[in-house]
Write an enzyme that holds these catalytic residues in place. Structure first.
Site, PDB file in Angstrom:
ATOM      1  N   HIS A 130      -3.212   7.239   2.685  1.00  0.00           N
ATOM      2  CA  HIS A 130      -3.627   5.953   2.123  1.00  0.00           C
ATOM      3  C   HIS A 130      -5.019   5.620   2.653  1.00  0.00           C
ATOM      4  CE1 HIS A 130      -3.885   1.879   0.950  1.00  0.00           C
ATOM      5  NE2 HIS A 130      -3.691   1.391   2.162  1.00  0.00           N
ATOM      6  N   CYS A 189       0.812  -1.226   0.000  1.00  0.00           N
ATOM      7  CA  CYS A 189       0.000   0.000   0.000  1.00  0.00           C
ATOM      8  C   CYS A 189       0.847   1.278   0.000  1.00  0.00           C
ATOM      9  CB  CYS A 189      -0.939   0.000   1.194  1.00  0.00           C
ATOM     10  SG  CYS A 189      -2.047  -1.400   1.169  1.00  0.00           S
ATOM     11  N   ASN A 196     -10.008  -0.188   0.113  1.00  0.00           N
ATOM     12  CA  ASN A 196      -8.547  -0.068   0.085  1.00  0.00           C
ATOM     13  C   ASN A 196      -8.026  -0.623  -1.248  1.00  0.00           C
ATOM     14  OD1 ASN A 196      -5.792  -0.354   0.410  1.00  0.00           O
ATOM     15  ND2 ASN A 196      -5.904  -1.299   2.442  1.00  0.00           N
TER      16      ASN A 196
END
Ligand code: COA
Length: 329
Positions: A254, A115, A284
């Protein structure tokens, strides 16, 4: 004259299949209410069977190129960040994406930073440009996370989505159009917080019988470490550059969990107008999450040339990083 690296354009691609929380109620012991309350997520988008990460990435990259005003032959290097590459090991998704765009005889490679991928990409692009190695670099976060999800595991499969975000990094002589600073880091002692296993020892699934290599996560431990690490990392990059929260136009974290975003945003004293949130729509999307969020404010007309952005990310590895940059368009 000093040449700085600059983010010239941003674009994203969202696959068409929208999956609502209630769709998971049919296959798992979960509820729309639990997912919204614990994560903030309402929907996510999944790629179709015949779309891979390089296809999603190519769609975003094509638009980023158009928006930069450059042609494919102007691109000197293509780098893709992904945890869900088209192929395991080789060929890289960057090679496949380049071919789809008609970019040939140029270097292309993937990076693995989960990520945190987009922050790692910015760090690489900045170094390549400011060292004089290249002029224009295409960076892409592209993820078909759905291809590594275990749809029997309610604690992970409801959290992620597919998508891609791309940016063209070029040069500028103006500091207030540049990528000011990028900080990246990692700590592999926490390798088992988030992983997609390949060895029997690591996988509760492979131990039972042969099965695809699904993503596994120690959610609660990851959550706590994410809040702590992100807050201290952002404080450090701001202090180093003598920048205060009030100076930032957009804080783009994020997009993993609304509770993480809110906790970090509050500790850093950002207003709700400064904090960009898209996790409710996309879930996500790993390496694609920050450029997708940046593209949202660009397409909504909120992000303008010269705006100062602060990015931060945290992911498997463990990896993390932050970036301070002006929008160079
Ligand atoms: N639906 C219903 N219940 C669920 C569920 C779901 N989709 N997923 C987990 N649960 C249950 C658990 O089984 C557990 O039940 P138990 O108490 O009977 O054992 C309970 O909810 C609490 O689980 P826990 O993991 O402690 O919840 P949490 O508050 O930590 O939230 C996450 C779980 C995954 C949402 C949260 O930990 C998180 O977001 N972690 C970090 C994610 C992240 O940042 N990941 C990527 C970094 S890039």
């Amino acid at each position: 004259m000093k040449k700085y690296a600059s983010l010239k354009s941003i674009a994203s691609y969202v696959p068409s299949r929208c999956v609502k929380n209630s769709d998971f109620e049919e296959i798992l012991d979960t509820s729309d209410e639990w997912i919204r309350k614990r994560t903030g997520i309402q929907t996510r988008y999944f790629a179709s069977d015949d779309e891979n990460s390089s296809d999603l990435g190519a769609r975003a990259a094509k638009l980023a190129l158009e928006r930069s005003g450059l042609d494919v032959q102007d691109i000197d290097l293509v780098i893709v960040a992904t945890l869900s590459p088209d192929y395991l090991g080789m060929p890289s998704s960057a090679c496949l994406l380049s071919a789809k765009l008609g970019i040939r005889n140029k270097p292309a490679f993937d990076i693995s930073a989960a990520c945190s991928g987009f922050i790692y990409l910015l760090s690489l692009a900045k170094s390549f440009i400011e060292s004089g190695a290249y002029e224009n670099i295409l960076i892409v976060g592209a993820e078909k996370v759905s291809s590594v999800l275990d749809f029997k595991d309610r604690s992970t499969c409801v959290l992620f989505g597919d998508g891609a975000g791309a940016a063209v990094i070029g040069t500028t002589s103006e500091k207030n159009k540049s990528i000011l600073d990028v900080h990246i880091s990692s700590d592999g002692t926490y390798y088992d917080y988030l992983l997609t296993p390949r060895s029997l020892k690591e996988s509760k699934f492979l131990q039972e019988k042969f099965a695809p290599q699904y993503l596994q996560m120690k959610g609660n431990e990851t959550f706590k470490l994410a809040v702590k690490t992100l807050t201290s990392d952002v404080k450090e990059i701001m202090k180093k550059n003598n920048i205060f929260s009030k100076d930032i136009d957009f804080f783009i974290p994020h997009q993993a969990n609304l509770r993480i975003i809110s906790a970090v945003g509050e500790q850093l004293k950002f207003s709700s107008e400064q904090v960009v949130v898209t996790v409710e729509k996309y879930g996500n999307t790993s390496a694609a999450s920050i450029p997708m969020a940046m593209n949202d404010i660009y397409e909504n007309g909120r992000l303008n040339g010269g705006d100062l952005m602060l990015l931060d990310a945290f992911g498997g590895g463990l990896t993390w990083g932050s970036a301070l940059l002006y929008f160079g368009a």
